[in-house]
Design a protein around this motif. Structure first.
Motif, short mmCIF file in Angstrom:
data_model
loop_
_atom_site.label_atom_id
_atom_site.label_comp_id
_atom_site.label_asym_id
_atom_site.label_seq_id
_atom_site.Cartn_x
_atom_site.Cartn_y
_atom_site.Cartn_z
N SER A 1 -5.58 6.89 2.69
CA SER A 1 -4.59 5.86 3.02
C SER A 1 -3.37 6.46 3.71
CB SER A 1 -4.16 5.12 1.75
OG SER A 1 -5.22 4.37 1.22
N LEU A 2 -2.93 7.62 3.22
CA LEU A 2 -1.80 8.29 3.85
C LEU A 2 -2.14 8.73 5.28
CD1 LEU A 2 -0.60 10.40 0.81
CD2 LEU A 2 0.75 8.65 1.98
N MET B 1 -1.47 -7.73 9.60
CA MET B 1 -1.28 -7.12 8.28
C MET B 1 -0.36 -5.92 8.36
SD MET B 1 -5.28 -7.33 7.11
CE MET B 1 -4.99 -6.56 5.51
N SER B 2 0.23 -5.57 7.22
CA SER B 2 1.13 -4.41 7.14
C SER B 2 0.42 -3.25 6.46
CB SER B 2 2.38 -4.77 6.33
OG SER B 2 2.05 -4.95 4.95
N VAL B 3 1.03 -2.06 6.56
CA VAL B 3 0.46 -0.90 5.88
C VAL B 3 0.48 -1.10 4.36
CG1 VAL B 3 0.97 0.74 7.72
CG2 VAL B 3 2.71 0.27 5.98
N ASP B 4 1.45 -1.87 3.86
CA ASP B 4 1.48 -2.17 2.42
C ASP B 4 0.32 -3.07 2.04
OD1 ASP B 4 3.76 -0.65 1.99
OD2 ASP B 4 5.12 -2.34 2.27
N ILE C 1 5.51 10.93 -0.59
CA ILE C 1 4.97 11.61 0.59
C ILE C 1 5.37 10.88 1.86
CG2 ILE C 1 2.85 12.32 1.76
CD1 ILE C 1 1.60 12.56 -1.07
N SER C 2 5.38 9.56 1.82
CA SER C 2 5.72 8.78 3.01
C SER C 2 7.17 8.97 3.43
CB SER C 2 5.43 7.29 2.77
OG SER C 2 4.04 7.06 2.65
N ALA C 3 8.01 9.42 2.50
CA ALA C 3 9.41 9.70 2.86
C ALA C 3 9.51 10.92 3.76
CB ALA C 3 10.23 9.92 1.59
N THR D 1 4.63 15.92 6.21
CA THR D 1 4.03 16.75 5.16
C THR D 1 2.68 16.22 4.68
OG1 THR D 1 5.07 15.57 3.29
CG2 THR D 1 6.35 17.33 4.34
N VAL D 2 2.23 15.10 5.22
CA VAL D 2 0.96 14.51 4.76
C VAL D 2 -0.19 15.51 4.74
CG1 VAL D 2 -0.84 12.83 5.36
CG2 VAL D 2 1.55 12.12 5.34
#
Length: 207
Positions: free
Chosen positions: A146-147, A184-187, A91-93, A97-98
């Motif tokens: 999260s998305l 911090m990162s999104v990961d 989805i993140s690609a 479209t989220v």
């Protein structure tokens, strides 16, 4: 404009996704997709009846490449992590479209296939009945939330910096937390949150 002899659902999904990737979700119309396919708008109605059907095909296209197989010898938490990471990456690609995933997750074949795989892992992990329902919906809610955070309210967004610069006397915990979030990162956010959810599910597992 010349029209292809025949179109597959994948052809339509690819064209609709191309429109969204290029121009945004609001640009998705029957006319725009027809133009992408170099065909008359009315001819497109031979394949789909409205934008909603196009949206479902887009979700299927985005998730079509997800591998829902997981190593049977792996721990159930590791297998769930793999499934959630795969869905997030797909989805993140295509960030635009989220919003379509929660809207059409019960109509998209690709999403149903992914949910079936996740439920199978939960079952093998000892979940059944109402506990399995709650576990599955909790994981889906975490993923969708999260998305939304990652693409519309990122931990690295300027708003985080702005919160960190508020008055520490008035908002001591909020400003300290925002300052930490800036590092911090999104990961970090996704994987840390998922680890907490999975620990909670393990602690509450039947038996």
């Amino acid at each position: 404009m010349p029209r292809p002899r025949s179109l597959t659902k994948s052809d339509l999904g690819v064209a609709a996704l191309a429109v969204i990737d290029r121009d945004g979700l609001s640009a998705l119309t029957m006319r725009a997709v027809a133009k992408e396919l170099r065909m008359a708008t009315m001819a497109l109605y031979r394949y789909v009846s409205d934008r909603e059907e196009l949206e479902i095909l887009v979700v299927d296209e985005v998730l079509a490449g997800i591998d829902v197989s997981t190593p049977a010898e792996s721990h159930w938490r590791d297998r769930l992590t793999t499934l959630l990471e795969c869905m997030r990456a797909a989805i993140s690609a295509h960030p635009a479209t989220v919003p379509l995933v929660p809207r059409h997750r019960k109509n998209s074949t690709a999403t149903l296939r992914w949910m079936e795989a996740m439920l199978a892992v939960l079952t093998e992990g000892g979940f059944a009945g109402a506990d399995r329902v709650i576990a599955q919906r909790t994981l889906v809610a975490f993923l969708l939330g999260s998305l939304e955070n990652e693409h519309y309210a990122s931990i690295n967004a300027p708003a985080t910096t702005a919160i960190a610069q508020l008055s520490p006397e008035e908002y001591p915990t909020l400003t300290a937390t925002a300052a930490q979030a800036r590092t911090m990162s999104v990961d970090d956010e996704f994987r840390g949150g998922l680890a907490i959810v999975l620990r909670g599910l393990a602690a509450g597992r039947p038996g």
